[in-house]
Design an enzyme around this catalytic site. Structure first.
Site, PDB file in Angstrom:
ATOM      1  N   GLU A 133     -37.585 -40.230  78.821  1.00 48.24           N
ATOM      2  CA  GLU A 133     -38.875 -39.538  78.685  1.00 48.24           C
ATOM      3  C   GLU A 133     -38.694 -38.169  78.040  1.00 48.24           C
ATOM      4  O   GLU A 133     -39.505 -37.759  77.198  1.00 48.24           O
ATOM      5  CB  GLU A 133     -39.534 -39.361  80.065  1.00 48.24           C
ATOM      6  CG  GLU A 133     -39.891 -40.665  80.769  1.00 48.24           C
ATOM      7  CD  GLU A 133     -38.775 -41.236  81.624  1.00 48.24           C
ATOM      8  OE1 GLU A 133     -37.580 -40.994  81.309  1.00 48.24           O
ATOM      9  OE2 GLU A 133     -39.076 -41.923  82.601  1.00 48.24           O
ATOM     10  N   ASN A 173     -32.878 -43.393  77.038  1.00 51.96           N
ATOM     11  CA  ASN A 173     -31.913 -42.537  77.737  1.00 51.96           C
ATOM     12  C   ASN A 173     -30.571 -42.539  77.010  1.00 51.96           C
ATOM     13  O   ASN A 173     -30.143 -43.549  76.450  1.00 51.96           O
ATOM     14  CB  ASN A 173     -31.769 -42.921  79.220  1.00 51.96           C
ATOM     15  CG  ASN A 173     -31.378 -44.357  79.469  1.00 51.96           C
ATOM     16  OD1 ASN A 173     -31.710 -45.241  78.704  1.00 51.96           O
ATOM     17  ND2 ASN A 173     -30.675 -44.599  80.566  1.00 51.96           N
ATOM     18  N   CYS A 188     -38.335 -35.407  84.762  1.00 50.31           N
ATOM     19  CA  CYS A 188     -39.203 -35.878  83.663  1.00 50.31           C
ATOM     20  C   CYS A 188     -40.671 -35.658  83.993  1.00 50.31           C
ATOM     21  O   CYS A 188     -41.466 -35.328  83.117  1.00 50.31           O
ATOM     22  CB  CYS A 188     -38.917 -37.340  83.348  1.00 50.31           C
ATOM     23  SG  CYS A 188     -37.308 -37.535  82.554  1.00 50.31           S
ATOM     24  N   GLU A 227     -26.747 -41.353  77.767  1.00 54.44           N
ATOM     25  CA  GLU A 227     -25.790 -40.871  78.772  1.00 54.44           C
ATOM     26  C   GLU A 227     -24.563 -40.261  78.098  1.00 54.44           C
ATOM     27  O   GLU A 227     -24.385 -40.353  76.881  1.00 54.44           O
ATOM     28  CB  GLU A 227     -25.416 -42.033  79.702  1.00 54.44           C
ATOM     29  CG  GLU A 227     -26.634 -42.543  80.460  1.00 54.44           C
ATOM     30  CD  GLU A 227     -26.327 -43.659  81.453  1.00 54.44           C
ATOM     31  OE1 GLU A 227     -25.196 -44.179  81.451  1.00 54.44           O
ATOM     32  OE2 GLU A 227     -27.250 -43.999  82.217  1.00 54.44           O
ATOM     33  N   CYS A 252     -38.373 -39.881  86.787  1.00 50.22           N
ATOM     34  CA  CYS A 252     -37.717 -39.031  87.780  1.00 50.22           C
ATOM     35  C   CYS A 252     -38.453 -37.683  87.876  1.00 50.22           C
ATOM     36  O   CYS A 252     -39.311 -37.359  87.046  1.00 50.22           O
ATOM     37  CB  CYS A 252     -36.247 -38.807  87.412  1.00 50.22           C
ATOM     38  SG  CYS A 252     -36.002 -37.658  86.053  1.00 50.22           S
ATOM     39  N   CYS A 261     -32.682 -38.277  80.095  1.00 50.69           N
ATOM     40  CA  CYS A 261     -33.599 -39.381  80.360  1.00 50.69           C
ATOM     41  C   CYS A 261     -34.414 -39.715  79.109  1.00 50.69           C
ATOM     42  O   CYS A 261     -34.655 -38.857  78.254  1.00 50.69           O
ATOM     43  CB  CYS A 261     -34.577 -39.006  81.467  1.00 50.69           C
ATOM     44  SG  CYS A 261     -33.836 -38.818  83.086  1.00 50.69           S
TER      45      CYS A 261
HETATM   46  N1  THU Z   1     -33.401 -42.333  83.638  1.00 56.21           N
HETATM   47  C1  THU Z   1     -34.363 -42.147  82.678  1.00 56.21           C
HETATM   48  O1  THU Z   1     -34.101 -42.304  81.479  1.00 56.21           O
HETATM   49  N2  THU Z   1     -35.603 -41.797  83.078  1.00 56.21           N
HETATM   50  C2  THU Z   1     -35.965 -41.591  84.380  1.00 56.21           C
HETATM   51  O2  THU Z   1     -37.063 -41.123  84.636  1.00 56.21           O
HETATM   52  C3  THU Z   1     -35.043 -41.973  85.448  1.00 56.21           C
HETATM   53  C4  THU Z   1     -33.638 -42.187  85.053  1.00 56.21           C
HETATM   54  C5  THU Z   1     -32.048 -42.683  83.197  1.00 56.21           C
HETATM   55  C6  THU Z   1     -31.035 -41.598  83.458  1.00 56.21           C
HETATM   56  C7  THU Z   1     -29.754 -42.406  83.514  1.00 56.21           C
HETATM   57  O3  THU Z   1     -29.301 -42.579  82.173  1.00 56.21           O
HETATM   58  C8  THU Z   1     -30.189 -43.754  84.042  1.00 56.21           C
HETATM   59  O4  THU Z   1     -31.596 -43.816  83.885  1.00 56.21           O
HETATM   60  C9  THU Z   1     -29.839 -43.968  85.501  1.00 56.21           C
HETATM   61  O5  THU Z   1     -30.285 -42.908  86.288  1.00 56.21           O
END
Ligand code: THU
Length: 160
Positions: free
Chosen positions: A74, A61, A114, A63, A111, A72
């Site tokens: 994925e 991920n 994804c 940000e 999530c 994310c």
């Molecule tokens: N996140 C992912 O990388 N994948 C997911 O399926 C759920 C959330 C990341 C997004 C954000 O950077 C952090 O986790 C917190 O939500």
């Protein structure tokens, strides 16, 4: 009116009992966790995918100070695959997390956004992607297809 109960087969393992190829996939994902850029959530996610050509491609991920711009692991992983090995089938994805604030021991599922992105890849290849999930504990969940995580879903067939 009738009720249809949908059941989702989830295989539950201890990490130690996994076969070597899945352990390797998880180990790649874990090794790549430090490449997550997650200073805002402190929630690091790493995805490692095994492709039909035998290659393993990872994503973490990423940000952004402008929060909605974050991506994310994925979807970064799927974008990297599309860039490096276009039109190559994804066989398995291993997804791991590290919550730097407070450990989350149980497996964490992708999530909704994804799941939808993984569904598109399954539909492009007409082939299921096994999803393997691990938290910071030893329990691992294996799911046969993202369709088990999105049993009633939206896809291109709705747009004809
Ligand atoms: N996140 C992912 O990388 N994948 C997911 O399926 C759920 C959330 C990341 C997004 C954000 O950077 C952090 O986790 C917190 O939500």
């Amino acid at each position: 009116m009738k009720i249809e109960n949908l059941t989702i087969p989830v295989r539950v393992y201890q990490f130690e009992e996994l076969e070597a190829s899945i352990k390797t996939l998880f180990e790649k994902a874990i090794a790549n966790l430090p490449n997550a850029h997650a200073p805002y959530s402190q929630f690091h996610v790493s995805s490692a995918s095994l492709l039909e050509n035998g290659e393993i491609v990872c994503g973490t991920n990423q940000e952004n100070a402008s929060f909605p711009l974050g991506l994310c692991a994925e979807r970064i992983n799927l974008a990297a695959i599309a860039a490096l090995y276009p039109k190559t089938k994804v066989l398995k994805m291993a997804i791991v997390i590290e919550n730097k604030r407070s450990p989350v021991l149980h497996p964490v599922a992708p999530c909704g956004m994804c799941r939808q992105a993984i569904l598109e890849q399954e539909n492009i290849a007409n082939s299921p992607i096994e999803i393997w999930l691990k938290g910071q504990g030893d329990v691992v969940y294996a799911i046969n297809s993202v369709k088990d995580l999105l049993p009633i879903n939206f896809d291109g067939s709705c747009l004809v």
